[in-house]
Design a protein around this motif. Structure first.
Motif, short mmCIF file in Angstrom:
data_model
loop_
_atom_site.label_atom_id
_atom_site.label_comp_id
_atom_site.label_asym_id
_atom_site.label_seq_id
_atom_site.Cartn_x
_atom_site.Cartn_y
_atom_site.Cartn_z
N GLU A 311 39.33 33.16 40.96
CA GLU A 311 40.20 33.99 41.80
C GLU A 311 39.53 35.36 42.02
OE1 GLU A 311 44.22 34.18 40.22
OE2 GLU A 311 44.58 36.06 41.31
N ILE A 312 38.95 35.89 40.96
CA ILE A 312 38.26 37.19 41.08
C ILE A 312 37.09 37.08 42.04
CG2 ILE A 312 36.82 38.83 39.79
CD1 ILE A 312 38.86 38.86 37.73
N ASP A 313 36.29 36.02 41.91
CA ASP A 313 35.12 35.88 42.78
C ASP A 313 35.55 35.74 44.24
OD1 ASP A 313 33.75 36.08 40.45
OD2 ASP A 313 32.89 34.06 40.48
N ARG A 314 36.66 35.08 44.47
CA ARG A 314 37.16 34.96 45.85
C ARG A 314 37.54 36.32 46.41
NH1 ARG A 314 39.53 30.21 44.50
NH2 ARG A 314 41.48 31.21 43.90
N ILE A 315 38.21 37.11 45.59
CA ILE A 315 38.60 38.46 46.02
C ILE A 315 37.35 39.29 46.33
CG2 ILE A 315 39.62 40.65 45.20
CD1 ILE A 315 41.69 38.86 43.68
N LEU A 316 36.34 39.17 45.46
CA LEU A 316 35.13 39.96 45.67
C LEU A 316 34.37 39.53 46.93
CD1 LEU A 316 33.77 40.46 42.03
CD2 LEU A 316 34.95 42.12 43.49
N SER A 317 34.30 38.22 47.19
CA SER A 317 33.58 37.78 48.41
C SER A 317 34.29 38.27 49.65
CB SER A 317 33.49 36.26 48.56
OG SER A 317 33.24 35.64 47.39
N ARG A 318 35.61 38.19 49.62
CA ARG A 318 36.35 38.62 50.79
C ARG A 318 36.18 40.13 50.98
NH1 ARG A 318 41.81 39.63 50.78
NH2 ARG A 318 42.44 40.24 52.87
N GLY A 319 36.26 40.87 49.87
CA GLY A 319 36.08 42.32 49.93
C GLY A 319 34.71 42.69 50.48
N ALA A 320 33.68 41.93 50.06
CA ALA A 320 32.31 42.22 50.52
C ALA A 320 32.21 42.01 52.03
CB ALA A 320 31.31 41.34 49.78
N GLU A 321 32.86 40.97 52.52
CA GLU A 321 32.82 40.75 53.99
C GLU A 321 33.48 41.90 54.73
OE1 GLU A 321 34.49 36.98 55.27
OE2 GLU A 321 33.29 35.98 53.70
N GLN A 322 34.63 42.33 54.22
CA GLN A 322 35.33 43.45 54.88
C GLN A 322 34.49 44.71 54.82
OE1 GLN A 322 38.77 43.20 52.27
NE2 GLN A 322 40.07 42.50 53.95
#
Ligand code: AMP
Ligand code: TRP
Length: 342
Positions: A311-322
């Protein structure tokens, strides 16, 4: 140095970062995270970063760096950063930071960098053996901020000099290239606890790298540990004063009162109106109870999140895209200004 454009010409945007170089401390929480949360609720776009590239300027065990990055992300969320309202990401997942940092390495002057006190503190006596990255650290920090054209940066007191350097870099870049491209970022250093001190020594900053664990409260400490650390915290023999002036020459007493005020969202004067005249044997249990009541829900939520790394890694990937959506065009424009063919 000539004045570059005021930051008011830029859309208000907050950026700040914390290094995943160990666990979070109460200093990080009161000096930084708590403020990050309030700014998320104000009229800013907020961008918050785990600065792993800064962490490796001193040796980090790879497996521990990975774990500390995820734990830090959990700490941000557990403290109240909402990934739906703030951009939350890991620095190395956004290569634009490194790209802009190189340009800034060529803008910053050796003389400016040599004055940085954090480098002197961290390099210690053996500066010849420090990494080149540790020396260049503040230019990367300027890039972190300016790659988002951030206008406001909430930090603890220890980061003030780095933010002045960030303004110097922006000013020199704008001046050298004859542009109004980078904003002059404002530091936001506010509240009763912009410099939380060690529980063992009122002249030293509370730090995750202090060899003594008794010197700090970690965000993952349980209630008994917090209580024991506060009970053993260094103080002086006098009772608490009724006014802030009475804390002037009492660094350890001042630190505990500041911590209380920041945790309770009270002013120091209001705290002293309540506790003035009490001995530490009465004040310390009050402080422990307050600290445990504020920190336990955060550490429980951190533990829950750390148990779900996907779940954390998903949040981080999405944050990186933004984050990249903002940073990419700013780096492209910087390359154009500098005259790089792309
Ligand atoms: P660091 O852990 O060095 O990456 O620091 C992250 C943020 O926490 C920065 O804004 C620091 O200024 C802040 N901070 C770290 N230690 C303290 C402290 N003892 N008191 C207040 N703020 C702190
Ligand atoms: N240098 C900061 C610290 O040690 C961490 C940091 C890196 C940072 N980049 C930043 C803070 C950009 C604010 C903005 O605490």
């Amino acid at each position: 140095m000539s004045e570059a454009p005021a930051s008011t010409a830029f859309t208000p945007r907050v950026f700040s970062g914390i290094q995943p170089s160990g666990g979070l401390t109460l200093g990080n929480y009161l000096g930084a995270l708590k403020r990050f949360v309030t700014m998320q609720d104000e009229a800013y776009q907020t961008v918050y970063c785990m600065v792993d590239m800064h962490a490796i300027t001193v040796w980090q065990d790879p497996a521990k760096l990975t774990a500390a990055t995820r734990e830090l992300c959990a700490g941000f969320i557990a403290s109240g950063i909402d990934p739906e309202r703030s951009i939350l990401f890991n620095q190395s997942q956004v290569p634009e930071h490194a790209q802009l940092a190189w340009i800034f390495n060529c803008v910053a002057r050796m003389g400016w960098m040599k004055r940085m006190t954090q480098f002197k503190d961290k390099a210690g006596k053996n500066a010849e053996n420090a990494s080149l990255g540790l020396f260049a650290y503040p230019a990367l920090m300027a890039a972190d901020i300016l790659v988002y054209h951030a206008t406001h940066v909430p930090v603890g007191e220890d980061q003030k000099q780095h933010l002045e350097l960030t303004r110097d870099i922006a000013t020199k870049f704008n001046h050298d290239y004859g542009v109004d491209f980078f904003p002059l970022t404002e530091p936001v250093i506010e509240g009763a606890a912009t410099r939380v001190m060690s529980l063992r020594d009122g002249s030293k900053k509370m730090s995750k790298s202090d060899p003594s664990d008794m010197s700090r409260i970690n965000m993952t400490d349980d209630a008994d540990t917090i209580a024991a650390k506060i009970r053993k915290a260094r103080t002086d023999p006098d009772a608490l004063p009724s006014e802030a002036d009475g804390l002037a020459e009492r660094p350890e007493a001042r630190n505990l009162v500041n911590i209380y005020a920041a945790l309770a969202d009270m002013t120091v004067d209001a705290v002293l109106r309540d506790v003035g005249g009490k001995p530490f044997s009465e004040f310390k249990p009050m402080l422990s109870e307050l600290a445990v009541s504020k920190l336990s829900p955060i550490s429980a939520e951190m533990a829950r999140l750390v148990a779900a790394p996907d779940e954390i890694d998903r949040i981080l990937s999405r944050g990186a895209e933004q984050a990249r959506d903002i940073a990419r065009p700013i780096v492209e424009k910087t390359y154009d200004i500098v005259g790089m063919v792309r």
